[in-house]
Write an enzyme that holds these catalytic residues in place. Structure first.
Site, PDB file in Angstrom:
ATOM      1  CG  ASP A  81      -0.256  -0.019   2.544  1.00 47.66           C
ATOM      2  OD1 ASP A  81       0.865  -0.571   2.639  1.00 47.66           O
ATOM      3  OD2 ASP A  81      -0.810   0.563   3.506  1.00 47.66           O
ATOM      4  CG  HIS A 139       6.782  -0.327  10.207  1.00 49.21           C
ATOM      5  ND1 HIS A 139       6.773  -0.590  11.559  1.00 49.21           N
ATOM      6  CD2 HIS A 139       6.533   0.999  10.073  1.00 49.21           C
ATOM      7  CE1 HIS A 139       6.515   0.533  12.210  1.00 49.21           C
ATOM      8  NE2 HIS A 139       6.377   1.508  11.349  1.00 49.21           N
TER       9      HIS A 139
HETATM   10  C1  BDR Z   1       2.479  -0.379   8.700  1.00 47.04           C
HETATM   11  O1  BDR Z   1       1.492   0.614   8.460  1.00 47.04           O
HETATM   12  C2  BDR Z   1       1.819   1.366   7.332  1.00 47.04           C
HETATM   13  O2  BDR Z   1       1.616   2.737   7.586  1.00 47.04           O
HETATM   14  C3  BDR Z   1       3.252   1.056   6.991  1.00 47.04           C
HETATM   15  O3  BDR Z   1       3.441   1.101   5.593  1.00 47.04           O
HETATM   16  C4  BDR Z   1       3.434  -0.342   7.534  1.00 47.04           C
HETATM   17  O4  BDR Z   1       3.067  -1.312   6.582  1.00 47.04           O
HETATM   18  C5  BDR Z   1       3.115  -0.117  10.049  1.00 47.04           C
HETATM   19  O5  BDR Z   1       2.148  -0.133  11.051  1.00 47.04           O
HETATM   20 CA    CA Z   2       2.715  -0.738   4.236  1.00 45.74          CA
END
Ligand code: BDR
Ligand code: CA
Length: 305
Positions: A13, A240
């Site tokens: 995303d 992340h």
């Molecule tokens: C996740 O949430 C999204 O905002 C980041 O891309 C990551 O996948 C972290 O909580």
């Molecule tokens: Ca993400």
């Protein structure tokens, strides 16, 4: 790490850290990026798809197929994270937009088709809400046997969430999809949650060292992280999604517990992930953050900080 190359479908995303996961997937000698599927998450699906195109083309990965996926969660309205990622989802970096053709089939259909074409070979790496994968599972219940494994960036097991005290963003956005995915009989399902992803951070010093980069991954880092360091004045950008991608090719980066994972769907608990006794999911509890950062900066050829 041996010379193994893991064929991956990366579900994104895009998103600042999704863009960095794409960069790592393109650069890693241990990953074959078979296809990328997109969906609504950090921003709407039009933007996450346009961002994915822009990032892959920026990196010269113009032959990786991109399949647009779900425009909203299974049963809820979509909630974005534009306050974190900027209104364009990429820190308002203004990357040149690209117009190459998308894959003919949509995200979930592409997952099912590719898994059937290469049975037992592919690893799914999902770094957004789990909507595309839940749809694919409903269409093809044999998907868990058709893939080699699944890595999910999602959940907050022993730490507070980042959207509510209970929940991490990807699980919070579509908890019904997440519950279906964690209940499915994947041979290897690894949850890479905030417990470990918040410990791998692109520092201000690393970002500053990219200031003069004009192309490639270093220039991408320079542009898309600027808003986080300048306007938001953060100390670092949490990696992340790159960590989840790295775990797909090198599971030894994290130390894990074997658990059953439950997902709460409603009320204040919406999106909470819990380990409920022993089970077949692998939940990352510890991470070799230094080794990951070395691997990440080397793969993206970032200048020394
Ligand atoms: C996740 O949430 C999204 O905002 C980041 O891309 C990551 O996948 C972290 O909580
Ligand atoms: Ca993400």
């Amino acid at each position: 790490m041996d010379g193994r190359v893991v064929p991956v479908i990366l579900d994104v995303d895009t998103g600042i850290d999704d863009a960095l996961a794409l960069a790592l997937a393109v650069a890693s000698p241990h990953v074959e990026l078979v296809a990328v599927t997109t969906l609504a998450g950090n921003v709407d699906v039009e933007r996450t798809t346009a961002n994915t195109l822009a990032v892959l083309d920026w990196l010269g990965a113009t032959d990786v197929p991109i399949h647009r996926g779900a425009s909203r969660p299974l049963v809820r309205s979509h909630q974005d994270a534009a306050f974190v990622h900027g209104t364009d989802g990429l820190g308002n970096a203004g990357l040149p937009s690209r117009a190459r053709a998308l894959g003919a089939d949509r995200g979930p259909a592409a997952m099912v088709r590719l898994a059937n074409q290469r049975p037992g070979e592919l690893t799914l790496v999902c770094v957004g809400p789990l909507t595309n994968l839940a749809i694919a599972l409903n269409v093809e219940p044999r998907l868990p046997e058709l893939v080699a494994g699944l890595v999910v960036m999602g959940g907050a097991f022993s730490v507070p969430g980042n959207v509510t005290p209970a929940a991490e963003f990807n699980i919070y956005v579509d908890p019904e999809a997440a519950a279906q995915v964690f209940a499915a009989p994947f041979k290897r399902l690894t949850a890479v949650g905030l417990d470990v992803t918040q410990r791998v951070v692109l520092s201000r010093a690393i970002w500053q060292a990219t200031a003069h980069a004009e192309q490639g991954a270093a220039a991408l880092v320079s542009r898309i992280c600027r808003r986080s360091f300048v306007e938001r004045d953060l100390d670092g950008v949490q990696l992340h999604d790159p960590l989840a991608l790295a775990v797909a090719s090198d599971p030894t980066l994290v130390g894990c517990r074997e658990s059953h994972v439950s997902v709460a769907a409603t009320g204040e608990e919406r999106g909470r992930t819990r380990e409920v006794g022993s089970g077949s999911a692998t939940v990352a509890a510890t991470v070799d953050a230094e080794r990951f950062m070395r691997l990440f900066t080397a793969a993206l050829a970032l200048p020394d900080a």
